[in-house]
Design an enzyme around this catalytic site. Structure first.
Site, mmCIF file in Angstrom:
data_model
loop_
_atom_site.group_PDB
_atom_site.id
_atom_site.type_symbol
_atom_site.label_atom_id
_atom_site.label_comp_id
_atom_site.label_asym_id
_atom_site.label_seq_id
_atom_site.Cartn_x
_atom_site.Cartn_y
_atom_site.Cartn_z
ATOM 1 N N GLU A 131 0.839 -1.022 -0.174
ATOM 2 C CA GLU A 131 0.014 -0.053 -0.276
ATOM 3 C C GLU A 131 0.807 1.302 0.201
ATOM 4 O O GLU A 131 1.274 1.845 1.079
ATOM 5 C CB GLU A 131 -0.942 -0.092 1.228
ATOM 6 C CG GLU A 131 -1.907 1.021 1.168
ATOM 7 C CD GLU A 131 -2.825 1.278 2.306
ATOM 8 O OE1 GLU A 131 -3.576 2.154 2.574
ATOM 9 O OE2 GLU A 131 -2.804 0.427 3.484
ATOM 10 N N HIS A 143 -0.110 7.772 6.118
ATOM 11 C CA HIS A 143 1.242 7.693 5.531
ATOM 12 C C HIS A 143 2.018 8.562 5.672
ATOM 13 O O HIS A 143 1.871 9.775 5.726
ATOM 14 C CB HIS A 143 1.042 7.238 3.947
ATOM 15 C CG HIS A 143 0.117 6.006 3.916
ATOM 16 N ND1 HIS A 143 0.855 4.953 3.017
ATOM 17 C CD2 HIS A 143 -0.806 5.430 4.240
ATOM 18 C CE1 HIS A 143 -0.057 3.759 3.222
ATOM 19 N NE2 HIS A 143 -1.174 4.028 3.825
ATOM 20 N N HIS A 218 -9.817 0.917 0.617
ATOM 21 C CA HIS A 218 -10.835 1.041 1.720
ATOM 22 C C HIS A 218 -11.565 2.416 0.973
ATOM 23 O O HIS A 218 -11.260 3.417 1.562
ATOM 24 C CB HIS A 218 -9.808 1.578 3.087
ATOM 25 C CG HIS A 218 -8.700 2.433 2.766
ATOM 26 N ND1 HIS A 218 -8.610 3.369 2.230
ATOM 27 C CD2 HIS A 218 -7.486 2.273 3.458
ATOM 28 C CE1 HIS A 218 -7.142 3.910 2.170
ATOM 29 N NE2 HIS A 218 -6.788 3.126 2.932
ATOM 30 N N ASN A 221 -12.504 6.074 2.438
ATOM 31 C CA ASN A 221 -11.082 6.994 3.078
ATOM 32 C C ASN A 221 -10.220 7.155 2.199
ATOM 33 O O ASN A 221 -9.617 6.431 1.282
ATOM 34 C CB ASN A 221 -10.707 5.586 4.315
ATOM 35 C CG ASN A 221 -11.745 5.413 5.297
ATOM 36 O OD1 ASN A 221 -12.199 4.380 5.359
ATOM 37 N ND2 ASN A 221 -12.228 6.391 5.894
ATOM 38 N N ARG A 229 -21.763 17.147 -8.635
ATOM 39 C CA ARG A 229 -21.395 17.304 -9.970
ATOM 40 C C ARG A 229 -19.863 16.781 -10.499
ATOM 41 O O ARG A 229 -19.591 16.648 -11.555
ATOM 42 C CB ARG A 229 -21.117 18.981 -10.202
ATOM 43 C CG ARG A 229 -22.161 19.599 -10.300
ATOM 44 C CD ARG A 229 -21.818 21.306 -10.930
ATOM 45 N NE ARG A 229 -23.303 21.935 -10.864
ATOM 46 C CZ ARG A 229 -23.715 22.659 -9.962
ATOM 47 N NH1 ARG A 229 -23.070 23.000 -8.775
ATOM 48 N NH2 ARG A 229 -25.083 23.264 -10.519
ATOM 49 N N HIS A 253 -14.379 4.435 10.455
ATOM 50 C CA HIS A 253 -13.748 4.728 9.110
ATOM 51 C C HIS A 253 -14.808 5.255 8.047
ATOM 52 O O HIS A 253 -14.677 6.188 7.507
ATOM 53 C CB HIS A 253 -13.073 3.584 8.586
ATOM 54 C CG HIS A 253 -11.590 3.517 9.029
ATOM 55 N ND1 HIS A 253 -11.449 3.037 10.502
ATOM 56 C CD2 HIS A 253 -10.294 3.920 8.327
ATOM 57 C CE1 HIS A 253 -9.997 3.093 10.585
ATOM 58 N NE2 HIS A 253 -9.560 3.592 9.639
ATOM 59 N N ASP A 277 -7.812 -3.699 7.734
ATOM 60 C CA ASP A 277 -6.890 -2.703 7.938
ATOM 61 C C ASP A 277 -6.147 -2.792 9.495
ATOM 62 O O ASP A 277 -5.923 -1.857 9.864
ATOM 63 C CB ASP A 277 -7.411 -1.396 7.611
ATOM 64 C CG ASP A 277 -6.295 -0.398 7.332
ATOM 65 O OD1 ASP A 277 -5.406 -0.899 6.856
ATOM 66 O OD2 ASP A 277 -6.646 0.809 7.310
ATOM 67 N N ALA A 311 -5.079 5.781 12.017
ATOM 68 C CA ALA A 311 -3.985 4.854 11.449
ATOM 69 C C ALA A 311 -4.349 3.326 11.566
ATOM 70 O O ALA A 311 -3.806 2.583 12.479
ATOM 71 C CB ALA A 311 -2.713 5.246 12.279
#
Length: 386
Positions: A131, A143, A218, A221, A229, A253, A277, A311
């Site tokens: 990931e 991250h 995910h 998220n 639009r 989440h 996750d 996290a």
């Protein structure tokens, strides 16, 4: 090991239909048949499962850690073995240990560990999920932005070089830092390319799906959300039948109402599947841990950085199944499919994983009618008993 055995008396869900008072016949680690319990011939080991549910083993395509181990911090065979063992206690029979954005050296070590795990036949090890680090800083989530970067030729070469040997490999990328040509090369090599941590618009996400991206990481998220639009990546995931999408069902989440909207609105044949996750605290009493040198706090069912950024998640797959069944009102068989058949479809392994059909791997879970776990079986062997 892998001798013949018969699990008798359970209510069996094969991933498609229920079989009441049935027996699952296992031969050499594979499903031979599901038959009425009274018609089983004597021979091999017999396991009495009266009063229980027998369902396909869960498949988790996004697992950062568990049992005190985190792949980023312990990219070793021992770390992978510990993660797989921890998740088996919650019914997961196949998983992708997941490395989030890190240095080149850590990624290389994780790939080497994955190859070792495959060679050692670690129960539950399916492959790897990388990931990052080719994500969007604008949608970085937890991250480390200092480690996010574009995909270069040597990155592509390393991933292509290990894809076949690993067997199963998922790679989350953002179009901001990976080209359509790179995605096409990865997809052609059998890598499951997933769009995630990206701020691109609907049309760009659709173009990357056409180039070979197969899943979305995910859902909701760390991605552009739907507007009236501009549908964003979320809209592309729901409107594009070729895309599958993982979803974290912990109630933090994604709001349950948004989950319901997505499930009702998803165009097939791609489906929404569950991912945990999960991080290292799963199955432990850890209250904090470190990721990329940053402290992650565990409190009230959430894992967060000091600034409150989520996290990873503090949930297991069985709890995720209970959540979508009990909170969203999905039929229990559909909740189970979201944790077994649908991730198998997304990874292209439905011929032998995710459903208990003749010839499939004998990966299954015995549950109480209240969805409490009794035991987990991988390849016809019991790896956990409550």
């Amino acid at each position: 090991m892998n001798g013949n055995k018969t699990i008798t008396g359970a209510r069996v869900f094969d991933g498609i239909d229920w079989h009441d008072g049935a027996a699952l016949v296992v031969e050499s680690g594979h499903v031979k048949s599901i038959v009425p319990a009274g018609s089983v011939a004597v021979g091999g080991e017999t396991v009495d499962a009266h009063g229980l549910l027998l369902v396909p083993g869960f498949i988790d395509l996004q697992v950062n850690g568990g049992g005190g181990a985190l792949l980023n911090e312990e990219p070793t065979l021992a770390g992978i073995r510990q993660i797989c063992s921890a998740h088996a206690t919650f019914g997961t029979t196949a998983l992708l240990p997941t490395l989030i954005t890190d240095t080149r050296a850590v990624r290389t070590a994780a790939i080497a560990a994955g190859l070792e795990a495959k060679g050692a036949g670690v129960p539950g090890f399916l492959g790897l999920h990388l990931e990052g680090p080719h994500l969007s800083v604008a949608r970085k989530g937890a991250h480390d932005p200092a480690l996010i970067r574009r995909m270069e030729d040597d990155d592509l070469a390393e991933i292509l070089g290990c894809a076949k040997a690993l067997g199963r490999l998922m790679l989350t990328v953002a179009p901001e830092n990976a080209t359509k040509e790179q995605v096409r090369a990865l997809a052609d090599a059998g890598v499951v390319v997933s769009l995630g941590h990206t701020d691109v618009d609907y049309d760009t996400a659709r173009a990357y799906a056409k180039a070979g991206a197969r899943t979305v990481t995910h859902l909701f998220n760390a991605m552009s959300g739907p507007g009236h639009r501009e549908p964003g990546v979320v809209g592309a995931a729901l409107a594009t039948g070729a895309l599958h999408a993982g979803m974290i069902a912990d109630g933090y989440h994604v709001h349950p109402a948004s989950m319901g909207i997505a499930l009702r609105g998803k165009k097939g044949p791609g489906q929404i599947f569950l991912v945990t996750d999960a991080m290292s605290p799963l199955g432990t009493d850890q209250t904090s841990f470190f990721l990329n040198g940053r402290k992650i706090l565990r409190q009230d069912g959430r894992l967060t950085l000091a600034d409150g950024t989520l996290a990873g998640a503090d949930i297991d797959m069985l709890s995720s199944v209970r959540f979508v069944h009990q909170r969203l009102g999905l039929p229990v068989e559909e909740a189970i499919r979201m944790a077994s058949a649908y991730p198998a479809d997304a990874m292209g392994i439905a011929s032998h994983k995710g459903r208990l059909l003749p010839g499939a791997d004998a990966d299954f879970v015995l549950l109480t009618p209240e969805l409490g776990i009794r035991s987990t079986w991988i390849g016809g062997e019991r790896v956990f008993a409550a």
